[in-house]
Scaffold this active site. Structure first.
Site, PDB file in Angstrom:
ATOM      1  N   ASP A 112     126.623  59.840  63.705  1.00  0.00           N
ATOM      2  CA  ASP A 112     127.647  60.712  62.932  1.00  0.00           C
ATOM      3  C   ASP A 112     127.865  62.199  63.664  1.00  0.00           C
ATOM      4  O   ASP A 112     128.912  62.511  63.848  1.00  0.00           O
ATOM      5  CB  ASP A 112     127.187  60.992  61.516  1.00  0.00           C
ATOM      6  CG  ASP A 112     127.544  60.117  60.642  1.00  0.00           C
ATOM      7  OD1 ASP A 112     128.510  58.997  60.802  1.00  0.00           O
ATOM      8  OD2 ASP A 112     126.769  59.674  59.603  1.00  0.00           O
TER       9      ASP A 112
ATOM     10  N   LYS B  79     122.702  55.911  53.694  1.00  0.00           N
ATOM     11  CA  LYS B  79     122.348  56.608  54.795  1.00  0.00           C
ATOM     12  C   LYS B  79     121.024  57.329  54.804  1.00  0.00           C
ATOM     13  O   LYS B  79     120.309  57.007  55.691  1.00  0.00           O
ATOM     14  CB  LYS B  79     123.511  57.716  55.121  1.00  0.00           C
ATOM     15  CG  LYS B  79     124.823  57.175  55.659  1.00  0.00           C
ATOM     16  CD  LYS B  79     125.486  58.175  56.493  1.00  0.00           C
ATOM     17  CE  LYS B  79     126.843  57.972  56.593  1.00  0.00           C
ATOM     18  NZ  LYS B  79     127.715  58.772  57.182  1.00  0.00           N
TER      19      LYS B  79
END
Ligand code: ATR
Length: 272
Positions: free
Chosen positions: A106, A71
Site C-alpha cells: 500500500d 489487514k
C-alpha cells in the site's frame, strides 16, 4: 479465459468483497502477459480468517491481496512479514509457498501515485486527515520520504496512538495547518457514503496538492479542490499501483500500469 489443470490461482480476501476492483485489473494484466492464471474474490468473515488462510495455502493458491477488515490481523497469522509490513502494522499481500509470507505494498502504491503529482516530498508540509487502517501506510510512506507530517483525526486518542508509532505531530483542527500545507491527504471514509467538509474547504489554495484515498466518487473535497485551482488526485492509481506491486512479488513479471488502468477505466466508464 481458458482454465486448465495448470492455471495458477490468486485472489483478494476481504469482507465485504463484492465491490473490489482488483479482479478487474489483475485478470487483465495476467491476460496481457499471457500468464495462465486467474484472480478471484474471496469473501471471508473476520472469525474465519485463520482457517481461510490455512485453506488457501492447502489448496495451492499462489497469493492473495488482503483488504478491509483483515489487514492488521493477517500480520499475526503469517510465518514471515517484511520490515515495511511490520512497521506499518498491516499486510495487504500474502505469498504462499513453504512459508506464508506477508508484505505491504500500500505504501509503495501510495508513494508512486502521489509522486506523479508531487515528485519531491522532503521537508514538504503535509496534513493527513484520518487515523484508521489506511492512514498507517500513508504516514509510514511520508516519513520515509522526510516530509513534515501533521495528523488530524475526529477521535483524538487514535491520532495520538499513531503519532507515537510514526513520529508525526497531532493537531487539534485541520485549519491550523491547511493555509500553509503543501499537501493535504484525506484518508477518512468521509465522501464514501456521507459527505461533509472536514474543514473549511474554501481555504484550499491554488496549486496546493490535495490527495484523497477514495476513488470513483464525486466528493465535496474534489469539487472544492478543483474550484480552488488545487492539484487533485483520487486513490484509483494508488489502488492499481499497490496491486501491481503485489503482482510483481507473486510472479516476478513486470505488469503494464497502462493496461491495468485501461481495464479499470473501461469498467468504471471513466476517462483517465
Ligand atoms: P480505513 O481502513 O479505510 O482507514 P478505518 O480504519 O475504519 O478505515 O478508518 C476510518 C477513518 O475515517 C478514521 O480515521 C475515522 O475517524 P475516527 O477514528 O474518529 O472514527 C474516519 N471517519 C469515519 N467517519 C468519519 C466522520 N463522519 N467524520 C470524520 N472522520 C470520520
Amino acid at each position: 479465459m481458458k482454465i486448465s489443470g495448470r492455471t495458477a490461482l490468486y485472489g483478494v480476501v476481504g469482507y465485504p468483497i463484492s465491490h473490489s476492483l482488483s479482479p478487474i485489473f489483475q485478470n487483465r494484466v495476467f491476460e496481457h502477459l499471457g500468464l495462465n492464471a486467474v484472480y478471484v474474490p474471496f469473501e471471508v468473515k473476520p472469525e474465519n480468517l485463520k482457517t481461510a488462510l490455512e485453506g488457501l495455502k492447502a489448496l495451492g493458491i499462489k497469493g492473495v491481496n488482503v483488504t478491509i477488515p483483515h489487514k492488521e490481523n493477517v500480520l499475526e497469522l503469517v510465518d514471515y512479514a517484511d520490515e515495511h509490513a511490520k512497521n506499518i502494522g498491516a499486510v495487504n499481500t500474502v505469498k504462499f509457498g513453504d512459508k506464508t509470507e506477508g508484505y505491504n505494498t500500500d505504501w509503495v502504491g501510495f508513494l508512486k501515485s502521489l509522486k506523479e503529482i508531487l515528485p519531491e516530498l522532503k521537508d514538504k508540509k503535509v496534513l493527513v486527515l484520518g487515523a484508521g487502517g489506511s492512514a498507517r501506510a500513508v504516514l509510514y510512506a511520508l516519513k520515509q520520504e522526510g516530509a513534515q507530517v501533521f495528523l488530524w483525526n475526529r477521535t483524538k486518542e487514535k491520532a495520538k496512538l499513531l503519532s507515537q508509532s510514526f513520529g508525526v505531530e497531532v493537531v487539534e483542527s485541520p485549519e491550523e495547518v491547511v493555509p500553509t500545507a503543501d499537501l493535504i491527504i484525506n484518508t477518512t471514509s468521509v465522501g464514501l457514503t456521507e459527505d461533509y467538509m472536514l474543514f473549511d474547504y474554501s481555504l484550499i489554495r491554488e496549486r496546493q496538492v490535495v490527495f484523497e484515498l477514495l476513488y470513483n466518487r464525486q466528493t465535496l473535497l474534489k469539487e472544492w479542490a478543483e474550484k480552488r485551482g488545487a492539484i487533485y488526485s483520487d486513490g484509483l492509481k494508488m489502488l492499481v499501483y499497490q496491486g501491481l506491486e503485489s503482482f510483481r512479488l507473486w510472479t516476478g513479471c513486470e505488469p503494464s500500469p497502462k493496461v491495468a488502468l485501461q481495464a479499470l477505466s473501461g469498467h468504471l466508464k471513466l476517462t483517465l
